[in-house]
Write an enzyme that holds these catalytic residues in place. Structure first.
Site, short mmCIF file in Angstrom:
data_model
loop_
_atom_site.label_atom_id
_atom_site.label_comp_id
_atom_site.label_asym_id
_atom_site.label_seq_id
_atom_site.Cartn_x
_atom_site.Cartn_y
_atom_site.Cartn_z
CB SER A 136 12.11 35.45 10.50
OG SER A 136 11.66 36.89 10.67
CE1 TYR A 161 15.05 35.81 15.05
CE2 TYR A 161 14.10 37.33 13.76
CZ TYR A 161 13.83 36.20 14.46
OH TYR A 161 12.97 35.43 14.36
N1 LIG Z 1 6.83 34.33 17.09
C1 LIG Z 1 7.00 35.00 15.84
O1 LIG Z 1 6.52 36.09 15.69
C2 LIG Z 1 8.11 34.79 15.01
C3 LIG Z 1 8.31 35.29 13.91
C4 LIG Z 1 9.42 34.83 12.98
C5 LIG Z 1 10.06 33.77 13.27
N2 LIG Z 1 10.04 33.27 14.49
C6 LIG Z 1 11.06 32.12 14.97
O2 LIG Z 1 10.28 31.03 15.26
C7 LIG Z 1 10.86 30.34 16.38
C8 LIG Z 1 9.99 30.15 17.54
O3 LIG Z 1 9.55 31.52 18.02
P1 LIG Z 1 8.67 31.81 19.27
O4 LIG Z 1 7.84 32.77 18.85
O5 LIG Z 1 8.11 30.31 19.85
O6 LIG Z 1 9.85 31.86 20.27
P2 LIG Z 1 10.08 31.79 21.89
O7 LIG Z 1 11.46 32.61 22.43
O8 LIG Z 1 8.85 31.60 22.73
O9 LIG Z 1 10.78 30.08 21.79
C9 LIG Z 1 11.91 29.79 21.68
C10 LIG Z 1 12.47 28.85 22.73
O10 LIG Z 1 13.57 28.26 22.36
C11 LIG Z 1 14.45 28.32 23.60
N3 LIG Z 1 15.79 28.46 23.22
C12 LIG Z 1 16.25 29.60 22.83
N4 LIG Z 1 17.70 29.48 22.54
C13 LIG Z 1 17.93 28.12 22.75
C14 LIG Z 1 19.17 27.25 22.88
N5 LIG Z 1 20.54 27.92 22.40
N6 LIG Z 1 18.88 25.94 23.06
C15 LIG Z 1 17.91 25.42 23.45
N7 LIG Z 1 16.71 25.99 23.66
C16 LIG Z 1 16.91 27.46 23.17
C17 LIG Z 1 13.96 29.39 24.40
O11 LIG Z 1 14.04 29.26 25.73
C18 LIG Z 1 12.47 29.47 23.90
O12 LIG Z 1 11.63 28.59 24.89
C19 LIG Z 1 12.42 31.22 16.53
O13 LIG Z 1 13.31 30.65 15.99
C20 LIG Z 1 11.85 32.52 16.12
O14 LIG Z 1 12.82 33.30 15.46
C21 LIG Z 1 9.15 33.60 15.47
#
Ligand SMILES: NC(=O)c1ccc[n+]([C@@H]2O[C@H](COP(=O)([O-])OP(=O)(O)OC[C@H]3O[C@@H](n4cnc5c(N)ncnc54)[C@H](O)[C@@H]3O)[C@@H](O)[C@H]2O)c1
Length: 341
Positions: A136, A161
């Site tokens: 991130s 985080y």
């Molecule tokens: N969207 C952003 O702006 C952003 C920015 C930086 C980093 N990220 C990272 O990218 C990744 C995806 O982000 P996103 O925006 O799609 O988030 P999101 O929350 O929509 O997707 C994450 C998914 O993982 C699942 N999940 C969480 N914990 C779990 C576990 N222990 N076992 C199985 N499934 C689990 C959740 O149910 C969810 O559907 C994440 O790691 C997030 O930290 C996202």
């Protein structure tokens, strides 16, 4: 630049497949004919209905296998790897959100540290061509030097985080060093788009507007010091990931980290005004949010700004979607999905 396109004969395992980024990545791979094993625990951190809608769009593909499980369950993760022997793994499952981590630290350790450790262990015992994982932009903390470069010092995270994401980078590095697991970390910068995350500001503002409530803007009401964010449209994130899938790091160090951001930070207030305009276009009437300004929240950072030189050098791509085009797609989707007028 000499990158290999996606190999459609390989099996891709995507964790977090019911999530925002995981869903789009899975769908894109399936549309190209790849086999995708999707894992997600479908937790209720935000509207589960949205996760089911996403899954509902993946299920018709006959090369999609969905397994509802938690990546912190090591036995289960090992069994899945044993059964499906994925070639490429993309770990997107995590507890996301900076502010939520201030009040709810346990789940971050469980999903982001233990869960990711299990995925790395599985890659060690069932060798893969490549593991990619979500880091991130938050690892840059309150760094002042912009744009943020992958070589910058990132040892001062300002939220748990961010600490878990930085830890993931260290863990992946160790596994690549000790067990030759080729690994790529992806530092995403504020990803937005249709079917995005309801906990993120642009989505929350839109919800508030239709609920007839004011939006809270955490920038101290100080326009001179407005926050800057490098907002990245979902399609650009998916293209960036896809270009890297079949291009694991080579050479002695088999671990690399890339920024995937827009390389063009916007003032938060410009983003909000663009959201108002795009919603106005979708609805055919003028939209203006009622705004309340509040102090910055603990863990928030004043600016994010990605250097994308490394990504561009590796795979010839940098995100390009303007917030005007990206937010219009979000606004059109929102109005249609929630049937608002
Ligand atoms: N969207 C952003 O702006 C952003 C920015 C930086 C980093 N990220 C990272 O990218 C990744 C995806 O982000 P996103 O925006 O799609 O988030 P999101 O929350 O929509 O997707 C994450 C998914 O993982 C699942 N999940 C969480 N914990 C779990 C576990 N222990 N076992 C199985 N499934 C689990 C959740 O149910 C969810 O559907 C994440 O790691 C997030 O930290 C996202």
């Amino acid at each position: 630049m000499n990158y290999k396109p996606i190999d459609t004969s390989k099996t891709y395992l995507v964790t977090g497949a019911a999530g925002f980024i995981g869903y789009y990545l899975s769908r894109n791979l399936l549309e190209q004919g790849c086999k995708v094993i999707g894992i997600d625990n479908v937790n209720d951190y935000y509207d589960v209905h949205l996760k089911h809608t996403r899954l509902g769009q993946l299920e018709p593909f006959n090369k999609f296998i969905f397994i509802k499980t938690d990546i912190s369950d090591k036995d289960r993760v090992m069994k899945i790897f044993d059964e499906y022997k994925p070639n490429v793994v993309v770990n997107l499952a995590a507890q996301a959100g900076v502010r939520y981590s201030i009040e709810n630290p346990d789940i971050y350790i469980q999903s982001n540290i233990i869960g990711f450790y299990n995925i790395l262990e599985a890659c060690r015992y069932y060798p893969v061509d490549h593991i990619l994982y979500a880091s991130s932009s938050s690892v840059y903390g309150a760094n002042k030097k912009v744009p943020f470069e992958e070589t910058d010092f990132v040892d001062n995270p300002v939220s748990l985080y961010a600490s878990t994401k930085k830890s993931n980078e260290l863990m992946a590095h160790t596994y690549s060093h000790l067990y030759k697991v080729p690994a790529t970390g992806l530092r995403f910068f504020t990803v937005y788009g249709p079917m995005g995350r309801p906990d993120m500001a642009y989505f929350g503002f839109t919800n508030k507007y239709f609920a007839g409530e004011p939006i809270k803007i955490f920038n101290n009401g100080d326009f001179a010091n407005d926050l800057y964010r490098d907002f990245t449209f979902i399609d650009d994130i998916v293209e960036g990931i896809e270009r890297l899938l079949c291009n694991p790091p080579e050479g002695e160090v088999q671990h690399i980290v890339y920024n995937i951001g827009n390389n063009s930070p916007e003032k938060l207030m410009t983003f909000i005004q663009t959201l108002e305009k795009t919603l106005s276009n979708s609805l055919g009437r003028e939209v203006q949010f009622e705004k309340v300004f509040e102090a910055l929240k603990p863990g928030d950072v004043p600016a994010t700004y990605a250097s994308t030189d490394l990504l561009q050098k590796a795979v010839g791509f940098k995100p390009k979607t303007s917030i005007k085009d990206g937010l219009q797609k979000f606004a059109d989707w929102y109005v249609e999905y929630y049937k608002v007028k």
